[in-house]
Design an enzyme around this catalytic site. Structure first.
Site, PDB file in Angstrom:
ATOM      1  CG  HIS A   8      15.971  20.982  17.530  1.00 31.52           C
ATOM      2  ND1 HIS A   8      16.712  21.097  16.374  1.00 31.52           N
ATOM      3  CD2 HIS A   8      14.878  21.790  17.353  1.00 31.52           C
ATOM      4  CE1 HIS A   8      16.085  21.916  15.527  1.00 31.52           C
ATOM      5  NE2 HIS A   8      14.983  22.346  16.092  1.00 31.52           N
TER       6      HIS A   8
ATOM      7  CE  LYS B 207      13.589  18.546  15.265  1.00 29.72           C
ATOM      8  NZ  LYS B 207      12.162  18.886  15.180  1.00 29.72           N
TER       9      LYS B 207
END
Lengths: 248, 248, 248, 248
Positions: free
Chosen positions: B134, B138
């Site tokens: 990601h 995050k």
């Protein structure tokens, strides 16, 4: 209790690998190895329950006749089965309905699962293409697996009423967009250092899904063969292809 | 005949994307857009058949009550549904058993298929690990999807009696082998330029199978929402999760 | 004109592979094979120009002494060279300044190039992580190559004044974010069916760059060894590592 | 001390992104924004040191003339520069030899590095193929970048005397093996959900090396533009392409 396993074609490369795999499995017992020139009775004398046959189209039908008559289950990787041969096996099995015979063109579980998942995913995505990658000594492009994968995907899309993948290409250098198999584009890459690999790439708005299978060793058939050996007693009659054994 | 669709939360980012997707679909007609402050009666007046609700946990229960009472099917991406809330929706539906309500935490078809395929493949391979990748903003590692994927895989392996993945590591720099989720190793990569990606890597002798999902745009929920809109009339009662609509 | 090549440790697995590679190369001639117990004079009698040594730390220093004294170039894959040993080789070479000796820990060209490219790219990206993937029989995590790669990247970033990769993780299941090697996150995946693979993933706004090396066969050292054999005569003195021979 | 930066075409999509990137950089100061109709004198009045020009072929030559005459460095992403235009810019620079002008067709650092690494690796591998993957709205196949990459690889192999990649294909479904660009096979994949991606796959005995670039956002030009802005003062004269600024 272990399953008593025999191997036909035990002296060949594949046969040796299967013998080794059977011996390494705690729930299987290797009780008979038969190669060219050996008597098939070796199996009956050893009380064999399941025989694995990776031999030759010239002898496999005789092998199966003997095994079925003697109530021995068979797991067969030998090639050359057309509809005529399959019908013959089915006819023999009517005499011994409790015997199971599995004939599969591909025992690599990853390959079988890849194709099944590709089929299941096919109708949910706008686009799909297949990229298969092999060593440069391969004579055919696309690979047989890629052909079958594309055909299976195309059929699933057609059944669901999904149209062809969008493609705005107006200027193409010949061959850039790959081959067309039933409307699915297939690209064949040939590079030294590769073995046998395939990627199915699905895409829709904002996301892609990739199913990739890498086979780097011919031994990849072993787990599928063992799965067949373990399950065949519970599946009497003829089964073609490993898929049904996977209970997906 | 087209399906008459309404959108709740039509003014938000997601709502606008859904309105656009509905308008672009030839078999759907966008007949009502409702946002904060607008009357729900807009839907009944417009003869709406299906409403898509991407609003807020504070208002979604009231929305659903209205829709069910008025015989309008609902496709819901709003979060915050626990067992209590689901039970309440089920109770309301007993009054209108012909109405369908779909509540799903994730409408990205690729994500849903990934998890399902991972579950199906889990018992056939010696090894499995999950790598999720990601953007670096995050906050949690692993991602919620990776947690669920690992848990689903672990359960499928346990049910099939498959042991833990082999691992001969004796010297490990802390963290190198990832996190342990129910016995499945999960690795969380955080790199600028990424959005949301996940790879499930299965392996056995000589072969690996990779299931990868790449989501590069929040619009990836749209195809799943449209699938829900098209199918909901044929699936009365409450459905949780998009999976049943995929008929895998 | 062909180069006259000898192989030390010719009976071992690696030695046999090198002999085969030399014989397959039209510009090289395999003139002498020496194994444990054979006399090193075999090389001088055969008029050997270059000797490849994949033997053992216990004997390699004696081998090199003989080769250098006899004006034979050496390409060495044997391990165990520390600074003391390298200094000794350098001292011997002062007596025969025309002789070339190449000692390299890794002859896989792809591995050497991967590390070099990773070093070159390091300063241009906000983020970088290393994912190495191996068979599950490996004892150490991360791999030695991954350690070195991360260290080289960290040094290049530090030299350019690039800070640490951004990471907003506040909730981490222990190990999810991998190991920390000089500030670079390294993830070690262990899955059956893999051999030796490494991926360096760089990222910045809107784009990522991936450098991946897959080694699926121990024979991958052969092309690097042949490169060394062909070039060593033109590079007198001691060279450590294959990099300088690549002229990048 | 910060660098005083101006932006030409500041009102466009790209221009706005560049303004935002400059403002976010602590070592840069955005002192002037000029769009269609605004006077170029805005730059001189604001004491601008470097101007970024992402405008139009019709106006860029006039812009450059003004900037060079006023001793302002320029970083140019506008297209349409052929040899005639480049010669004209060089001629103007002879009047102001201290001014630097960078004109580059691609500012995505990952793309520039990919091509460079592919060129460096080209001569060490038996095989190489290029796979480029884009959204299905793209009109040309292969992409311009893939064409250039293949040409650069082919030239590097030819210069090193490396022959064509081995390929034993005897049975090919038309197009399966891709397009031929100077002897390098190029495959163009078009799938919804993709943006712009390219993979160069090199292989030799037992190993492969993959260089992959993923661009998922048009903002990927920003880091390359900022690099140009920071370095241009130290590189007087005309530079074509971002490569020299990367000091590889």
């Amino acid at each position: 209790m272990t399953i008593r396993v025999g191997v036909l074609g035990a002296g060949g490369k594949v046969g040796q690998a299967i013998c080794a795999a059977v011996e390494a499995a705690p729930d299987l017992e290797l009780v008979a190895q038969v190669d060219k020139g050996d008597a098939l009775e070796t199996f009956t004398e050893a009380g064999t329950q399941v025989v694995v046959d990776f031999t030759h189209p010239d002898v496999v039908m005789g092998n199966l006749k003997f095994l079925i008559e003697n109530g021995i289950h068979a797991v067969v990787g030998t090639t050359g089965f057309d509809e005529t041969r399959l019908a013959e096996v089915r006819a023999q099995l009517t005499q011994r309905p409790e015997v199971g015979v599995l004939i599969a063109p591909n025992f690599a579980i990853g390959a079988v699962l890849s194709m099944r998942f590709a089929e299941q995913a096919a109708r949910f995505f706008d686009s799909v293409e297949v990229i298969e990658l092999h060593h440069p000594n391969k004579a055919d492009a696309p690979s047989g697996t890629a052909y079958r994968t594309a055909a299976v995907i195309a059929a699933a899309r057609a059944a669901a009423g999904v149209g062809i993948s969008p493609d705005a290409t107006t200027t193409e250098l010949e061959g850039a967009r790959g081959a067309d198999v039933d409307g699915v584009r297939v690209h064949s890459v040939r590079v030294a250092g590769l073995v046998a690999h395939q990627e199915v790439l699905f895409g829709t708005q904002g996301e892609t899904l990739t199913i990739r299978h890498d086979s780097i060793d011919r031994s990849s058939f072993a787990p599928g063969v063992l799965l067949g050996v373990r399950e065949i007693a519970g599946r009497p009659g003829l089964t073609v292809g490993l898929d049904p054994f996977l209970d997906l």
